[in-house]
Write an enzyme that holds these catalytic residues in place. Sequence first.
Site, PDB file in Angstrom:
ATOM      1  N   THR A 157       0.869  -1.269   0.067  1.00 15.45           N
ATOM      2  CA  THR A 157      -0.053  -0.050   0.099  1.00 15.45           C
ATOM      3  C   THR A 157       0.911   1.205  -0.082  1.00 15.45           C
ATOM      4  OG1 THR A 157      -1.685  -1.235   1.219  1.00 15.45           O
ATOM      5  CG2 THR A 157      -1.632   1.180   1.340  1.00 15.45           C
ATOM      6  N   ARG A 185     -13.713  -8.130  -0.897  1.00 16.96           N
ATOM      7  CA  ARG A 185     -12.844  -7.989   0.628  1.00 16.96           C
ATOM      8  C   ARG A 185     -12.174  -6.420   0.453  1.00 16.96           C
ATOM      9  NH1 ARG A 185      -7.122  -6.187   1.651  1.00 16.96           N
ATOM     10  NH2 ARG A 185      -6.727  -7.289   3.642  1.00 16.96           N
ATOM     11  N   VAL A 186     -12.345  -5.881   1.778  1.00 18.39           N
ATOM     12  CA  VAL A 186     -11.942  -4.641   2.004  1.00 18.39           C
ATOM     13  C   VAL A 186     -10.865  -4.529   3.129  1.00 18.39           C
ATOM     14  CG1 VAL A 186     -12.644  -2.232   2.727  1.00 18.39           C
ATOM     15  CG2 VAL A 186     -14.134  -3.495   1.264  1.00 18.39           C
ATOM     16  N   GLY A 187      -9.728  -3.863   3.005  1.00 22.05           N
ATOM     17  CA  GLY A 187      -8.726  -3.869   4.046  1.00 22.05           C
ATOM     18  C   GLY A 187      -8.845  -2.718   5.079  1.00 22.05           C
ATOM     19  N   ASP A 188      -7.688  -2.319   5.285  1.00 24.45           N
ATOM     20  CA  ASP A 188      -7.777  -1.334   6.428  1.00 24.45           C
ATOM     21  C   ASP A 188      -7.479  -0.060   5.637  1.00 24.45           C
ATOM     22  OD1 ASP A 188      -5.057  -2.131   5.566  1.00 24.45           O
ATOM     23  OD2 ASP A 188      -4.233  -1.048   7.290  1.00 24.45           O
ATOM     24  N   THR A 208       0.464  -0.155   6.406  1.00 23.76           N
ATOM     25  CA  THR A 208       0.533  -1.021   5.212  1.00 23.76           C
ATOM     26  C   THR A 208       0.520  -2.525   5.608  1.00 23.76           C
ATOM     27  OG1 THR A 208       2.543  -1.039   5.057  1.00 23.76           O
ATOM     28  CG2 THR A 208       1.521   0.725   3.912  1.00 23.76           C
ATOM     29  N   GLY A 209       0.363  -3.572   5.071  1.00 27.38           N
ATOM     30  CA  GLY A 209       0.480  -4.785   5.503  1.00 27.38           C
ATOM     31  C   GLY A 209      -0.841  -5.623   5.834  1.00 27.38           C
ATOM     32  N   GLY A 211      -3.993  -6.019   6.716  1.00 32.95           N
ATOM     33  CA  GLY A 211      -5.129  -5.151   6.785  1.00 32.95           C
ATOM     34  C   GLY A 211      -6.004  -5.437   7.975  1.00 32.95           C
TER      35      GLY A 211
END
Length: 271
Positions: A157, A185-188, A208-209, A211
């Site tokens: 990210t 899928r939704v991340g952070d 980043t990483g 999420g």
Amino acid sequence: MTSKTNPYVKEKVTTTAWDVLKKGGSPLDAAEKAVNVSELDPRDPTVGYGGDPNEEGFHQLDASVMSGPDGNNAGAVAALESIKTPCSVARLVMERTDHLMLVGKGALKFAKMHGFKEENLMTEEARQHWVAWKENLSERDYYHPPKKEYEHEEGDTINVLVLDANGDIAGVTSTVGHHFKIVGRVGDSPIIGAGLYVDNNIGAAGATGHGAESIKVCASFLAVEKMREGMAPQQACRFVCQRVIDRHNGKPMFGLKIVALNKAGDCGCCS
Ligand code: ASP
């Protein structure tokens, strides 16, 4: 800034932010234009155009913006398809709606309403990467890889945090999310407090990483709150990472990186 980005892209990201500030742009202008560089550059396999797609071979992008001088206001998009610059759409969600986050079809409709064009985000390199992933996923399906070796890669990210000469702060986060993620899928990255947080009186942080883990500890919010309590950015980033490590009994099996910046211009990073 944090990202596995190609070094040429990385340099252009930072010089772009600097140039915008020198011309009198706001910290949000600087962070947005800087992240646009990475979103638009196909050499960056982790953000926007040219990034690795989801498991079905199309892109669903997540991005957020937060601006200190605009009352710590924020905007975000999640699972946005076919738009090369999701962070600019996130900015418009902040500036032109009373909402904070738009997702999927609604986010795309909103982007088109504001003149963004639908484009193909898949490059030949990303297509080949996706096919290799699919062919190496299982020996029990109908796809055959041309060769055995395949290295699994996680996502990445970009976070850009900007402090200007007036002490105003803004941040932008943008990503394709995890490579070959499950559709939807939704991340952070679009979650305010997880992938990004700004408090104009204190500082800013981004993650980043992995999420899901960043969301579980409200990673960016936690880093900013620790700076509010007096920690230096580096200490705050370490604190967040330690919290994550403790949650996993000292042995997390994933990567997570936190960056932070305070009002004095000190910055920190820990993974
Ligand atoms: N944090 C991003 C997400 O979970 C991906 C990454 O930075 O690797 O979507």
